[in-house]
Design a protein around this motif. Structure first.
Motif, PDB file in Angstrom:
ATOM      1  N   GLN A   1       0.852  -1.194   0.000  1.00  0.00           N
ATOM      2  CA  GLN A   1       0.000   0.000   0.000  1.00  0.00           C
ATOM      3  C   GLN A   1       0.884   1.239   0.000  1.00  0.00           C
ATOM      4  N   LEU A   2       0.548   2.201  -0.821  1.00  0.00           N
ATOM      5  CA  LEU A   2       1.325   3.428  -0.900  1.00  0.00           C
ATOM      6  C   LEU A   2       1.358   4.117   0.462  1.00  0.00           C
ATOM      7  N   ASN A   3       2.540   4.374   0.963  1.00  0.00           N
ATOM      8  CA  ASN A   3       2.765   4.981   2.286  1.00  0.00           C
ATOM      9  C   ASN A   3       2.224   4.102   3.423  1.00  0.00           C
ATOM     10  N   GLY A   4       2.020   2.824   3.135  1.00  0.00           N
ATOM     11  CA  GLY A   4       1.457   1.931   4.143  1.00  0.00           C
ATOM     12  C   GLY A   4       2.370   1.672   5.327  1.00  0.00           C
ATOM     13  N   GLY A   5       3.656   1.970   5.180  1.00  0.00           N
ATOM     14  CA  GLY A   5       4.583   1.682   6.262  1.00  0.00           C
ATOM     15  C   GLY A   5       4.715   2.768   7.311  1.00  0.00           C
ATOM     16  N   GLU A   6       4.157   3.951   7.059  1.00  0.00           N
ATOM     17  CA  GLU A   6       4.411   5.094   7.941  1.00  0.00           C
ATOM     18  C   GLU A   6       4.041   4.855   9.408  1.00  0.00           C
ATOM     19  N   PRO A   7       2.892   4.260   9.725  1.00  0.00           N
ATOM     20  CA  PRO A   7       2.571   4.062  11.148  1.00  0.00           C
ATOM     21  C   PRO A   7       3.624   3.223  11.875  1.00  0.00           C
ATOM     22  N   TYR A   8       4.217   2.277  11.181  1.00  0.00           N
ATOM     23  CA  TYR A   8       5.194   1.386  11.804  1.00  0.00           C
ATOM     24  C   TYR A   8       6.566   2.056  11.883  1.00  0.00           C
ATOM     25  N   PHE A   9       6.899   2.859  10.887  1.00  0.00           N
ATOM     26  CA  PHE A   9       8.139   3.627  10.965  1.00  0.00           C
ATOM     27  C   PHE A   9       8.064   4.644  12.106  1.00  0.00           C
ATOM     28  N   GLN A  10       6.871   5.214  12.315  1.00  0.00           N
ATOM     29  CA  GLN A  10       6.692   6.153  13.419  1.00  0.00           C
ATOM     30  C   GLN A  10       6.829   5.453  14.771  1.00  0.00           C
ATOM     31  N   GLU A  11       6.354   4.224  14.845  1.00  0.00           N
ATOM     32  CA  GLU A  11       6.536   3.449  16.075  1.00  0.00           C
ATOM     33  C   GLU A  11       8.014   3.179  16.304  1.00  0.00           C
ATOM     34  N   ALA A  12       8.739   2.912  15.232  1.00  0.00           N
ATOM     35  CA  ALA A  12      10.187   2.726  15.342  1.00  0.00           C
ATOM     36  C   ALA A  12      10.869   4.012  15.802  1.00  0.00           C
ATOM     37  N   THR A  13      10.333   5.157  15.404  1.00  0.00           N
ATOM     38  CA  THR A  13      10.885   6.436  15.852  1.00  0.00           C
ATOM     39  C   THR A  13      10.768   6.582  17.362  1.00  0.00           C
ATOM     40  N   ARG A  14       9.672   6.119  17.935  1.00  0.00           N
ATOM     41  CA  ARG A  14       9.513   6.150  19.397  1.00  0.00           C
ATOM     42  C   ARG A  14      10.634   5.367  20.076  1.00  0.00           C
ATOM     43  N   ILE A  15      10.980   4.241  19.487  1.00  0.00           N
ATOM     44  CA  ILE A  15      12.067   3.436  20.036  1.00  0.00           C
ATOM     45  C   ILE A  15      13.389   4.180  19.928  1.00  0.00           C
ATOM     46  N   VAL A  16      13.615   4.818  18.787  1.00  0.00           N
ATOM     47  CA  VAL A  16      14.839   5.611  18.598  1.00  0.00           C
ATOM     48  C   VAL A  16      14.937   6.693  19.662  1.00  0.00           C
ATOM     49  N   ASN A  17      13.865   7.426  19.851  1.00  0.00           N
ATOM     50  CA  ASN A  17      13.878   8.543  20.802  1.00  0.00           C
ATOM     51  C   ASN A  17      14.099   8.064  22.234  1.00  0.00           C
ATOM     52  N   THR A  18      13.482   6.952  22.598  1.00  0.00           N
ATOM     53  CA  THR A  18      13.648   6.416  23.948  1.00  0.00           C
ATOM     54  C   THR A  18      15.062   5.889  24.154  1.00  0.00           C
ATOM     55  N   ALA A  19      15.589   5.184  23.146  1.00  0.00           N
ATOM     56  CA  ALA A  19      16.928   4.605  23.271  1.00  0.00           C
ATOM     57  C   ALA A  19      18.003   5.680  23.317  1.00  0.00           C
ATOM     58  N   GLN A  20      17.787   6.791  22.621  1.00  0.00           N
ATOM     59  CA  GLN A  20      18.767   7.878  22.602  1.00  0.00           C
ATOM     60  C   GLN A  20      19.059   8.409  24.004  1.00  0.00           C
ATOM     61  N   GLN A  21      18.106   8.297  24.898  1.00  0.00           N
ATOM     62  CA  GLN A  21      18.279   8.812  26.250  1.00  0.00           C
ATOM     63  C   GLN A  21      19.196   7.918  27.089  1.00  0.00           C
ATOM     64  N   GLN A  22      19.455   6.696  26.596  1.00  0.00           N
ATOM     65  CA  GLN A  22      20.254   5.738  27.357  1.00  0.00           C
ATOM     66  C   GLN A  22      21.583   5.429  26.687  1.00  0.00           C
ATOM     67  N   VAL A  23      21.552   5.211  25.382  1.00  0.00           N
ATOM     68  CA  VAL A  23      22.761   4.895  24.624  1.00  0.00           C
ATOM     69  C   VAL A  23      22.746   5.695  23.326  1.00  0.00           C
ATOM     70  N   THR A  24      23.893   5.808  22.697  1.00  0.00           N
ATOM     71  CA  THR A  24      23.959   6.580  21.451  1.00  0.00           C
ATOM     72  C   THR A  24      24.357   5.729  20.264  1.00  0.00           C
ATOM     73  N   GLU A  25      25.053   4.634  20.478  1.00  0.00           N
ATOM     74  CA  GLU A  25      25.586   3.858  19.369  1.00  0.00           C
ATOM     75  C   GLU A  25      24.456   3.336  18.481  1.00  0.00           C
ATOM     76  N   GLY A  26      24.404   3.865  17.270  1.00  0.00           N
ATOM     77  CA  GLY A  26      23.381   3.457  16.315  1.00  0.00           C
ATOM     78  C   GLY A  26      22.085   4.223  16.409  1.00  0.00           C
ATOM     79  N   TRP A  27      21.902   4.973  17.490  1.00  0.00           N
ATOM     80  CA  TRP A  27      20.616   5.633  17.741  1.00  0.00           C
ATOM     81  C   TRP A  27      20.646   7.137  17.502  1.00  0.00           C
ATOM     82  N   SER A  28      21.803   7.737  17.401  1.00  0.00           N
ATOM     83  CA  SER A  28      21.888   9.203  17.335  1.00  0.00           C
ATOM     84  C   SER A  28      22.416   9.667  15.983  1.00  0.00           C
ATOM     85  N   PRO A  29      22.198  10.944  15.642  1.00  0.00           N
ATOM     86  CA  PRO A  29      22.734  11.471  14.384  1.00  0.00           C
ATOM     87  C   PRO A  29      24.252  11.392  14.326  1.00  0.00           C
ATOM     88  N   GLN A  30      24.900  11.371  15.478  1.00  0.00           N
ATOM     89  CA  GLN A  30      26.356  11.329  15.529  1.00  0.00           C
ATOM     90  C   GLN A  30      26.926   9.927  15.350  1.00  0.00           C
TER      91      GLN A  30
END
Length: 296
Positions: free
Chosen positions: A154-183
């Motif tokens: 489905q066109l753009n069908g993945g967005e809700p799940y990518f957004q859920e993955a973003t929540r994980i990124v944001n939460t993990a950034q507060q604890q570790v940076t390796e792989g999770w941060s722009p740096q």
């Protein structure tokens, strides 16, 4: 009384299978550690397989035959007490309509996958809490796999799940940076998630949908037209290259699809591919050995 118990058990079973979207196999390769026979690796494999396959990731009601085939290959290079130094190869695929062929959807090598693990520790995903890097990484890929699979239907069908993955990124950034941060670098979980949702790469969503639904899924009905459509779709990478040369999503796509594209245009009904080959050599030059196999 017996009938009521049967109905109750059936209801429990229906609840249990709801949201379990993955059919995931796990391989643990610990040969580099010199300790590959340790029981902890066998336990880890079992626990990770159960975690990926038994966790309720979405509210979808998924039938057994609809589950997404995927795999995790974890290469452990060192273990120090409970600290594992490792890399992770993530792969997923989906069936093509009216055929026995399955097409790869993701083939991603995560080289920043270090984690702590104690044998038999419980593995449970809570979207609002960082429990461990191990759980966060696996949950991130679960949603990325589900998202890319949905994007192919489905066109753009993945967005809700990518957004859920973003929540994980944001939460993990507060604890570790390796792989999770722009740096962390340019080929990381952060970059993959950020680019999948970036307005700068909306064309990628168009490509994922058109390549699969208007191309591969149509191949059994009219292979020539399907190949012509796929060729035109792949040429859309030219647009992404024009605005962002050597962008990460183009690399992710062709790390997954280069062999398939090469084989597709090297057999079957021939179509005009001269412009396609030019585009492929420009946008994915590291895959030139595959493009050399395409018949003009």
């Amino acid at each position: 009384m017996i009938r009521s118990l049967v109905v109750f058990c059936a209801c429990l079973l229906a609840v249990a299978v709801q949201g379990q979207e993955l059919n995931c196999s796990v391989v643990i390769n610990a040969e580099q550690t010199g300790q590959s026979n340790r029981q902890v690796f066998r336990t880890l494999k079992t626990e990770l397989t159960e975690f990926m396959n038994n966790t309720t990731w979405t509210d979808l009601n998924v039938k057994q035959q609809e589950k997404i085939d995927c795999s995790l290959v974890i290469i452990v290079s060192n273990i120090d007490s409970d600290y594992f130094t490792a890399s992770l190869q993530v792969q997923s695929s989906r069936p093509v309509f009216n055929s026995t062929y399955t097409t790869p959807i993701l083939n991603f090598n995560d080289k920043q996958f270090n984690f702590r693990y104690t044998e038999f520790q419980p593995l449970n995903y809570n979207p609002n809490v960082f429990d461990s890097n191990l759980i966060s990484v696996l949950a991130f890929y679960a949603y990325t796999i589900i998202g890319l699979d949905a994007a192919s239907y489905q066109l753009n069908g993945g967005e809700p799940y990518f957004q859920e993955a973003t929540r994980i990124v944001n939460t993990a950034q507060q604890q570790v940076t390796e792989g999770w941060s722009p740096q962390s670098g340019t080929q990381t979980r952060f970059r993959l998630n950020n680019d999948l949702l970036s307005p700068n790469f909306r064309t990628f969503s168009d490509i994922m949908y058109a390549y699969h639904r208007n191309g591969l899924d149509y191949m059994a009905d009219n292979p020539r037209e399907a190949k012509q459509g796929i060729a035109a779709t792949l040429e859309l990478f030219n647009q992404m290259y024009a605005s962002r040369p050597n962008n990460f999503l183009t690399r992710v796509f062709f790390d997954t699809k280069a062999e398939e594209v090469s084989k597709m245009f090297s057999s079957g009904p021939q179509v005009n591919v001269s412009n396609l080959i030019s585009v492929l050599n420009k946008v994915a030059p590291t895959k030139s050995t595959f493009w050399q196999q395409i018949k003009l």
